[in-house]
Design an enzyme around this catalytic site. Structure first.
Site, PDB file in Angstrom:
ATOM      1  N   TYR A  93       0.829  -1.209   0.000  1.00 47.55           N
ATOM      2  CA  TYR A  93       0.000   0.000   0.000  1.00 47.55           C
ATOM      3  C   TYR A  93       0.857   1.250   0.000  1.00 47.55           C
ATOM      4  O   TYR A  93       1.822   1.371   0.752  1.00 47.55           O
ATOM      5  CB  TYR A  93      -0.914  -0.006   1.224  1.00 47.55           C
ATOM      6  CG  TYR A  93      -2.032   1.001   1.176  1.00 47.55           C
ATOM      7  CD1 TYR A  93      -2.985   0.955   0.170  1.00 47.55           C
ATOM      8  CD2 TYR A  93      -2.149   1.988   2.144  1.00 47.55           C
ATOM      9  CE1 TYR A  93      -4.033   1.860   0.124  1.00 47.55           C
ATOM     10  CE2 TYR A  93      -3.197   2.901   2.117  1.00 47.55           C
ATOM     11  CZ  TYR A  93      -4.135   2.834   1.097  1.00 47.55           C
ATOM     12  OH  TYR A  93      -5.175   3.742   1.067  1.00 47.55           O
ATOM     13  N   SER A 183       1.730  -7.640   1.843  1.00 46.92           N
ATOM     14  CA  SER A 183       0.758  -6.712   2.411  1.00 46.92           C
ATOM     15  C   SER A 183      -0.382  -6.515   1.412  1.00 46.92           C
ATOM     16  O   SER A 183      -1.035  -7.479   1.033  1.00 46.92           O
ATOM     17  CB  SER A 183       1.446  -5.397   2.800  1.00 46.92           C
ATOM     18  OG  SER A 183       0.612  -4.597   3.601  1.00 46.92           O
ATOM     19  N   ASP A 268       2.600  -8.467  14.029  1.00 46.70           N
ATOM     20  CA  ASP A 268       2.155  -7.568  12.968  1.00 46.70           C
ATOM     21  C   ASP A 268       0.872  -6.856  13.413  1.00 46.70           C
ATOM     22  O   ASP A 268      -0.140  -7.499  13.681  1.00 46.70           O
ATOM     23  CB  ASP A 268       1.902  -8.359  11.689  1.00 46.70           C
ATOM     24  CG  ASP A 268       1.728  -7.495  10.464  1.00 46.70           C
ATOM     25  OD1 ASP A 268       1.433  -6.298  10.608  1.00 46.70           O
ATOM     26  OD2 ASP A 268       1.886  -8.013   9.343  1.00 46.70           O
ATOM     27  N   HIS A 297       5.278  -6.072  10.720  1.00 46.92           N
ATOM     28  CA  HIS A 297       4.817  -5.987   9.337  1.00 46.92           C
ATOM     29  C   HIS A 297       6.015  -5.852   8.395  1.00 46.92           C
ATOM     30  O   HIS A 297       6.309  -4.782   7.863  1.00 46.92           O
ATOM     31  CB  HIS A 297       3.865  -4.798   9.170  1.00 46.92           C
ATOM     32  CG  HIS A 297       3.086  -4.838   7.886  1.00 46.92           C
ATOM     33  ND1 HIS A 297       2.213  -5.853   7.579  1.00 46.92           N
ATOM     34  CD2 HIS A 297       3.059  -3.987   6.831  1.00 46.92           C
ATOM     35  CE1 HIS A 297       1.675  -5.628   6.390  1.00 46.92           C
ATOM     36  NE2 HIS A 297       2.179  -4.509   5.915  1.00 46.92           N
TER      37      HIS A 297
END
Length: 322
Positions: A93, A183, A268, A297
């Site tokens: 993202y 992700s 995460d 993450h």
């Protein structure tokens, strides 16, 4: 059983209620039929780089709408083959496809690469998606009140059409197409695996787009935008949750028929372990998950090596296929 083993055992049993409605399958049937009818209108142009052992091409194609989606198509020159395995790679993202050299490891495996921008984010690709309502900062709340016109639908079809473009390339072995990402990119790798019959393998590292109602409540990542939208417009919470349900891999995991490799970090806070396992536990095809108890993450270098080993077994015919 120590605390780490207990935590993993709990996650392996985690099976929250599905949130998809009765119209989930009809929605995707209509959507994929419409996408199949839409022309790619693709262009491929050779690009000079400092690297003599790979050919690089700038590619544009159309996915969901008439937005030109930009990508790098890379072909290793040191492999003597007219039929190369290919990885289609989706970024995280707010990122972008970056530069060709960022995909050197895939080229060293003897694979072609198609790395694509996600519309409107940090690459070269814009976004012509219509917007009929206000949104929170970021991208995911664009059109979030209607699953037929929302941002998630657009990026899902963009990703499916990326594989369609690879399918048509003369250098590519259609039996050896891999979808990959981390992700957001991991979520897109999963959704393409659920919606398209063309990939043969998926690698979804710390994937997003899973158990999204739980993510709205708890994640520190992109789903905070959906939470902020619902906080601003509480009267629309049910509509937001309904929209997200169509793109939630927890609800679509049963459609996956190919081998899948997943990673998860137990620390995460962006793609929480509950969200990853909620989707992973419902995948019925051959699958494996790599658990990193002390990782947040991120994708550690050790896991990257495991990922390349997994893909190598697939492209050499030594990995079980669905």
């Amino acid at each position: 059983m120590n605390a780490i083993e207990k935590r993993i055992a709990e996650l392996e049993r985690y099976m929250p209620d599905l949130t998809g409605g009765d119209d989930l399958e009809p929605f995707w049937h209509r959507t994929l039929q419409a996408a199949e009818r839409k022309a790619l209108r693709a262009e491929r142009k050779r690009e000079e780089t400092p690297f003599p052992y790979a050919d690089a091409y700038r590619v544009t194609y159309e996915g969901y709408d008439d937005t030109p989606i930009h990508g790098w198509y890379l072909v290793p020159k040191f492999v003597r083959s007219e039929s190369l395995p290919c990885v289609v790679s989706f970024h995280g993202y707010s990122g972008g496809k970056g530069y060709p050299e960022e995909y050197a490891a895939w080229l060293l495996l003897g694979m072609a690469v198609f790395a694509v921008d996600i519309r409107g984010q940090g690459g070269e690709t814009g976004n012509r998606l219509d917007q009929g309502y206000g949104m929170e900062k970021g991208w995911i709340t664009q059109g979030i009140l209607d699953h037929e016109t929302c941002y998630y639908k657009a990026i899902a079809i963009d990703a499916v059409k990326a594989v369609d473009w690879v399918w048509e390339q003369p250098e590519v072995d259609r039996n050896n197409i891999v979808v990959h990402g981390a992700s957001q990119g991991g979520g897109l790798a999963l959704i393409v695996s659920a919606l398209s019959s063309k990939p043969g393998l998926a690698v979804a590292n710390i994937p997003n787009m899973c158990h999204m109602d739980f993510g709205m409540l708890n994640s520190t990542g992109s789903l905070t935008e959906a939470a902020a939208f619902a906080e601003r417009f509480p009267e629309h919470l049910d509509r937001v949750l309904k929209t997200l349900s169509y793109f939630d891999m927890m609800n679509l995991a049963h459609r996956i028929r190919i081998p899948v490799m997943v990673s998860v970090g137990l620390k995460d806070t962006v793609c929480l372990p509950e969200t990853v396992y909620a989707a992973y536990n419902r995948i019925a095809s051959p699958k494996s998950i790599h658990v990193y108890p002390f990782t947040g993450h991120t994708v550690v270098r050790y896991h990257n090596r495991k990922m390349y080993e997994f893909v190598k077994r697939f492209i050499t015919g030594n990995e079980e296929r669905g």
